[in-house]
Design a protein around this motif. Sequence first.
Motif, PDB file in Angstrom:
ATOM      1  N   ARG A 122       0.769  -1.214  -0.088  1.00 32.53           N
ATOM      2  CA  ARG A 122       0.155   0.075  -0.076  1.00 32.53           C
ATOM      3  C   ARG A 122       0.748   1.198  -0.069  1.00 32.53           C
ATOM      4  O   ARG A 122       1.836   1.290   0.530  1.00 32.53           O
ATOM      5  CB  ARG A 122      -0.933   0.042   1.410  1.00 32.53           C
ATOM      6  N   ARG A 177      -2.475   0.988  -5.646  1.00 28.13           N
ATOM      7  CA  ARG A 177      -2.826   0.645  -4.295  1.00 28.13           C
ATOM      8  C   ARG A 177      -2.730   1.809  -3.413  1.00 28.13           C
ATOM      9  O   ARG A 177      -1.923   1.841  -2.594  1.00 28.13           O
ATOM     10  CB  ARG A 177      -1.827  -0.580  -3.855  1.00 28.13           C
ATOM     11  N   SER A 184      -3.961   4.810  -1.014  1.00 29.10           N
ATOM     12  CA  SER A 184      -4.932   5.221   0.287  1.00 29.10           C
ATOM     13  C   SER A 184      -4.372   6.856   0.526  1.00 29.10           C
ATOM     14  O   SER A 184      -3.217   6.866   0.547  1.00 29.10           O
ATOM     15  CB  SER A 184      -5.021   4.386   1.193  1.00 29.10           C
ATOM     16  N   PHE A 211      -0.403 -10.484   0.061  1.00 26.97           N
ATOM     17  CA  PHE A 211      -0.145  -9.760  -1.064  1.00 26.97           C
ATOM     18  C   PHE A 211       1.325 -10.306  -2.038  1.00 26.97           C
ATOM     19  O   PHE A 211       1.894 -10.723  -1.387  1.00 26.97           O
ATOM     20  CB  PHE A 211       0.397  -8.300  -0.624  1.00 26.97           C
TER      21      PHE A 211
END
Length: 394
Positions: free
Chosen positions: A147, A166, A168, A367
């Motif tokens: 992430r 990915r 955020s 992942f």
Amino acid sequence: MRVAIVSESFLPQVNGVTNSVCRVLEHLARTGHEAMVIAPGRGPSDYAGFPIRTTPAFRLPFYRSFRVGLPSGEIMTALEEFKPDVVHLASPTVVGASGMTAAARLGVPAVAVFQTDLAGFARQYGMRGADAAIWGWLRHIHVRAARTLAPSSATMSELNAHGIPRLSLWGRGVDLQRFNPGHRSERLRRELAPNGEVIVGYVGRLAADKRVHLLPGLAELPGVKVVVVGDGPAAKSLRRRMPDAVFCGLRTGTELSEILASFDVFVHTGANETYCQAVQEALAAGVPVVAAAAGGPLDLVQPEHNGLLYPADSPEEMRAAVARLASDEDARTRMSGNARASVLHRTWSALCEQLVRHYETVSSEDFQPHEEDLGRWKPWKARVAEPSEAHAGT
């Protein structure tokens, strides 16, 4: 959780990356997690009760106070010994790239926190053709992270445009006790502006990438006293160009809290800020802000509510915005009243709790890193059984 933080900088170097890492460590200590830090250069042996492992570093010839880490096998060794559940990469570039490679080889998920606009930094130092190479290197790091956390909506859009997956949003917290209108000091204001001038203040590094060469244009405004807090390679030239300004040097702790709260207007000259913690701290201190309409300030400054935004490529409009607030006490008072309320929800406690949830999520996911690492990626438990292989290539 066991969190290994690999940071591009740490104490005694004071900057946004160091500040964020310190606040995260303090939160992890308060909430019962285990942590360690790997960072370049000489520094403390521990922080918040957690060990600090250092790696080699060198100083930039044009910016002697800025240290750049070097790749080191110590990073792999430190991660193997600590056995983290997650690796936190703080503004990964060089040391962070080594941390990313080590995490991938050990099968430990990494959360990469994007914090520095390296391409913008390079442009400010005349390296205008470096964008493609810089973004190529950053993609190489971030595509292997489970992430990537972007500090602002503008930065998140830019990362997406450059193919970083990915993503955020994870902003920055602010210490609402340390940065508070209650620290405003009339005694200090008389010292800084003995003739009752409106105090227009800047807090930050005095370097080309912050575009501090724009500050002298504000010193010429009638009824304004420019106060500069910070240090850096541009300090000497700024002092020469602004003989009537007040230069406080680098200030921290209660001194900084008092100076910042005593400003009438806060101005930020930079245009490559992924977040801009200094703007947030000024707002928390109840000071209206004038900042470039670019990057992080777009999420923080609400025009006509808690400050003003100016086109990033227009020094004239920056000067006009400062002049307007300096001459309009009613507008300053109104915006000052709104400033603190606009950041009350941005505490470090709330932001760090959000970060820990990111840690927990990526630790629970299966992942798979970027294809270049798939051939050597194995789960953590398998790597423990093969310690000699883990050192291959370091």
